[in-house]
Structure formats: structure tokens, C-alpha cells
Design a protein around this motif. Sequence first.
Motif, PDB file in Angstrom:
ATOM      1  N   SER A   4      -1.618 124.886  81.633  1.00 48.54           N
ATOM      2  CA  SER A   4      -2.318 124.933  82.912  1.00 48.54           C
ATOM      3  C   SER A   4      -1.356 124.491  84.011  1.00 48.54           C
ATOM      4  O   SER A   4      -0.580 123.566  83.848  1.00 48.54           O
ATOM      5  CB  SER A   4      -3.556 124.036  82.886  1.00 48.54           C
ATOM      6  OG  SER A   4      -3.186 122.704  82.614  1.00 48.54           O
ATOM      7  N   VAL A   5      -1.405 125.198  85.110  1.00 47.18           N
ATOM      8  CA  VAL A   5      -0.540 124.933  86.252  1.00 47.18           C
ATOM      9  C   VAL A   5      -1.439 124.514  87.405  1.00 47.18           C
ATOM     10  O   VAL A   5      -2.454 125.158  87.664  1.00 47.18           O
ATOM     11  CB  VAL A   5       0.263 126.210  86.628  1.00 47.18           C
ATOM     12  CG1 VAL A   5       1.114 125.970  87.852  1.00 47.18           C
ATOM     13  CG2 VAL A   5       1.116 126.653  85.457  1.00 47.18           C
ATOM     14  N   PRO A   6      -1.093 123.411  88.086  1.00 46.38           N
ATOM     15  CA  PRO A   6      -1.916 123.012  89.233  1.00 46.38           C
ATOM     16  C   PRO A   6      -2.079 124.173  90.213  1.00 46.38           C
ATOM     17  O   PRO A   6      -1.174 124.987  90.387  1.00 46.38           O
ATOM     18  CB  PRO A   6      -1.123 121.862  89.858  1.00 46.38           C
ATOM     19  CG  PRO A   6      -0.237 121.348  88.760  1.00 46.38           C
ATOM     20  CD  PRO A   6       0.038 122.531  87.868  1.00 46.38           C
ATOM     21  N   ALA A   7      -3.237 124.232  90.849  1.00 49.30           N
ATOM     22  CA  ALA A   7      -3.560 125.342  91.749  1.00 49.30           C
ATOM     23  C   ALA A   7      -2.541 125.494  92.886  1.00 49.30           C
ATOM     24  O   ALA A   7      -2.386 126.576  93.427  1.00 49.30           O
ATOM     25  CB  ALA A   7      -4.959 125.152  92.321  1.00 49.30           C
ATOM     26  N   THR A   8      -1.852 124.415  93.246  1.00 46.04           N
ATOM     27  CA  THR A   8      -0.894 124.490  94.345  1.00 46.04           C
ATOM     28  C   THR A   8       0.452 125.054  93.916  1.00 46.04           C
ATOM     29  O   THR A   8       1.292 125.351  94.751  1.00 46.04           O
ATOM     30  CB  THR A   8      -0.665 123.090  94.953  1.00 46.04           C
ATOM     31  OG1 THR A   8      -0.206 122.220  93.905  1.00 46.04           O
ATOM     32  CG2 THR A   8      -1.935 122.552  95.572  1.00 46.04           C
ATOM     33  N   GLU A   9       0.666 125.220  92.603  1.00 49.57           N
ATOM     34  CA  GLU A   9       1.931 125.735  92.105  1.00 49.57           C
ATOM     35  C   GLU A   9       1.720 127.101  91.463  1.00 49.57           C
ATOM     36  O   GLU A   9       0.674 127.388  90.931  1.00 49.57           O
ATOM     37  CB  GLU A   9       2.510 124.800  91.041  1.00 49.57           C
ATOM     38  CG  GLU A   9       2.886 123.436  91.570  1.00 49.57           C
ATOM     39  CD  GLU A   9       3.455 122.558  90.469  1.00 49.57           C
ATOM     40  OE1 GLU A   9       4.091 123.093  89.547  1.00 49.57           O
ATOM     41  OE2 GLU A   9       3.259 121.344  90.545  1.00 49.57           O
ATOM     42  N   THR A  10       2.743 127.926  91.539  1.00 49.45           N
ATOM     43  CA  THR A  10       2.721 129.214  90.864  1.00 49.45           C
ATOM     44  C   THR A  10       3.665 129.127  89.682  1.00 49.45           C
ATOM     45  O   THR A  10       4.823 128.728  89.826  1.00 49.45           O
ATOM     46  CB  THR A  10       3.189 130.340  91.818  1.00 49.45           C
ATOM     47  OG1 THR A  10       2.319 130.369  92.948  1.00 49.45           O
ATOM     48  CG2 THR A  10       3.163 131.682  91.118  1.00 49.45           C
ATOM     49  N   TRP A  11       3.181 129.497  88.529  1.00 46.65           N
ATOM     50  CA  TRP A  11       4.018 129.482  87.323  1.00 46.65           C
ATOM     51  C   TRP A  11       5.044 130.593  87.402  1.00 46.65           C
ATOM     52  O   TRP A  11       4.737 131.717  87.775  1.00 46.65           O
ATOM     53  CB  TRP A  11       3.122 129.657  86.097  1.00 46.65           C
ATOM     54  CG  TRP A  11       3.899 129.795  84.831  1.00 46.65           C
ATOM     55  CD1 TRP A  11       4.436 128.783  84.091  1.00 46.65           C
ATOM     56  CD2 TRP A  11       4.243 131.009  84.167  1.00 46.65           C
ATOM     57  NE1 TRP A  11       5.089 129.315  83.008  1.00 46.65           N
ATOM     58  CE2 TRP A  11       4.997 130.671  83.025  1.00 46.65           C
ATOM     59  CE3 TRP A  11       4.005 132.360  84.419  1.00 46.65           C
ATOM     60  CZ2 TRP A  11       5.486 131.617  82.149  1.00 46.65           C
ATOM     61  CZ3 TRP A  11       4.506 133.298  83.534  1.00 46.65           C
ATOM     62  CH2 TRP A  11       5.230 132.927  82.414  1.00 46.65           C
ATOM     63  N   ARG A  12       6.284 130.284  87.056  1.00 42.50           N
ATOM     64  CA  ARG A  12       7.362 131.279  87.066  1.00 42.50           C
ATOM     65  C   ARG A  12       8.215 131.096  85.818  1.00 42.50           C
ATOM     66  O   ARG A  12       8.759 130.022  85.605  1.00 42.50           O
ATOM     67  CB  ARG A  12       8.248 131.115  88.294  1.00 42.50           C
ATOM     68  CG  ARG A  12       7.550 131.465  89.580  1.00 42.50           C
ATOM     69  CD  ARG A  12       8.506 131.267  90.771  1.00 42.50           C
ATOM     70  NE  ARG A  12       7.866 131.620  92.002  1.00 42.50           N
ATOM     71  CZ  ARG A  12       7.158 130.787  92.755  1.00 42.50           C
ATOM     72  NH1 ARG A  12       7.009 129.546  92.385  1.00 42.50           N
ATOM     73  NH2 ARG A  12       6.614 131.189  93.878  1.00 42.50           N
ATOM     74  N   PRO A  13       8.367 132.156  85.039  1.00 45.56           N
ATOM     75  CA  PRO A  13       9.262 132.062  83.889  1.00 45.56           C
ATOM     76  C   PRO A  13      10.715 132.186  84.335  1.00 45.56           C
ATOM     77  O   PRO A  13      11.002 132.642  85.445  1.00 45.56           O
ATOM     78  CB  PRO A  13       8.868 133.285  83.046  1.00 45.56           C
ATOM     79  CG  PRO A  13       8.426 134.285  84.070  1.00 45.56           C
ATOM     80  CD  PRO A  13       7.743 133.478  85.160  1.00 45.56           C
TER      81      PRO A  13
END
Length: 161
Positions: A4-13
Motif C-alpha cells: 500500500s502506498v500513501p495517497a499522497t505518493e505515486t508508486w513507481r517501479p
Amino acid sequence: MANSVPATETWRPHVTVACVVAVGERFLMVEEEVNGRLAYNQPAGHLDDGESLTAAALRETLEETGWTVELQHLIGVHQWRSTEHGEAVVRFSFAARAVSHAPNRPLDTGIRRALWLTRAEIAALDDRLRSPMVLLSIDAWLDGRRLPLDTLSYLPEGGSM
């Protein structure tokens, strides 16, 4: 289960590229120091901001081996969670043809040497391989997987189709 990634961050591989370069039964490999140990990989590395995938593959191969190559095909796109840093990696693997070598060119920091190994010699390296994507890419190439390079599109900033 997805992280899970906080809503303020965008997950990036991590987006990486690699080249499978074969001459006869041997493949171009690099011996590199990673976290204090020697590891083996194809010429590979991260995509830089503003760079096309194909340009990154050519650049990384030259920087890590001194070999100028010509990309021929896209072999595959592989997704993996790194055991080194625990983050997701998306790797674009290319087939390339060796064109010329600059043996006196300094190699990237951490790269000990470039070498040519058979598939059996690479498999025997086992846990010294940088990732399972090394053999996955070679085996895809050996199995004849070939996608045209125009499968990929690059639109520079402000570019349109």
C-alpha cells in the motif's frame, strides 16, 4: 498482496534496460561489484529521465562494456521485485549485435570487467547472477522471442503522434 502506498505518493517501479549480445554460443556479460559482492549481469541499467528505452540500452552497453551495439529486437518485458533493494523492477530486454569494441574505454563505476560466457557458464554462476532476469532474457532469446523495435514508441517532451 500489493504494497500500500500513501495517497499522497505515486508508486513507481525502477525502469531498467538490458542487452543480450551473442557471438556464437557466448553472451556478453559484466562482472560488477554490488553491495560488496561480485555479481554478474548483462549490460544493463536504469532509464534516465528524457531518454528513450532504446537509447538507454545502447548507452548502458557502451558504458559497462566498451562495446557499441546495434539493437535488433525487443526480447521481452520482465517484472520482478528486487532482492537487493526490495523495490519493483520493470526490465526491457533487447537483442543486440556487437558492432565495435573500444577496449581502452573506462567502464562504469563498479564494473570490474566485461566477459563472454556460454549459457552453461552463466547458469553455473547461480546466486552470483544479479537477478533471475539474466537467464530469463537469455532463454527468451534462445527460444527465438523477437519483437520488432517499433513495438516501442518514444514521444519526446512535447511530442505528438
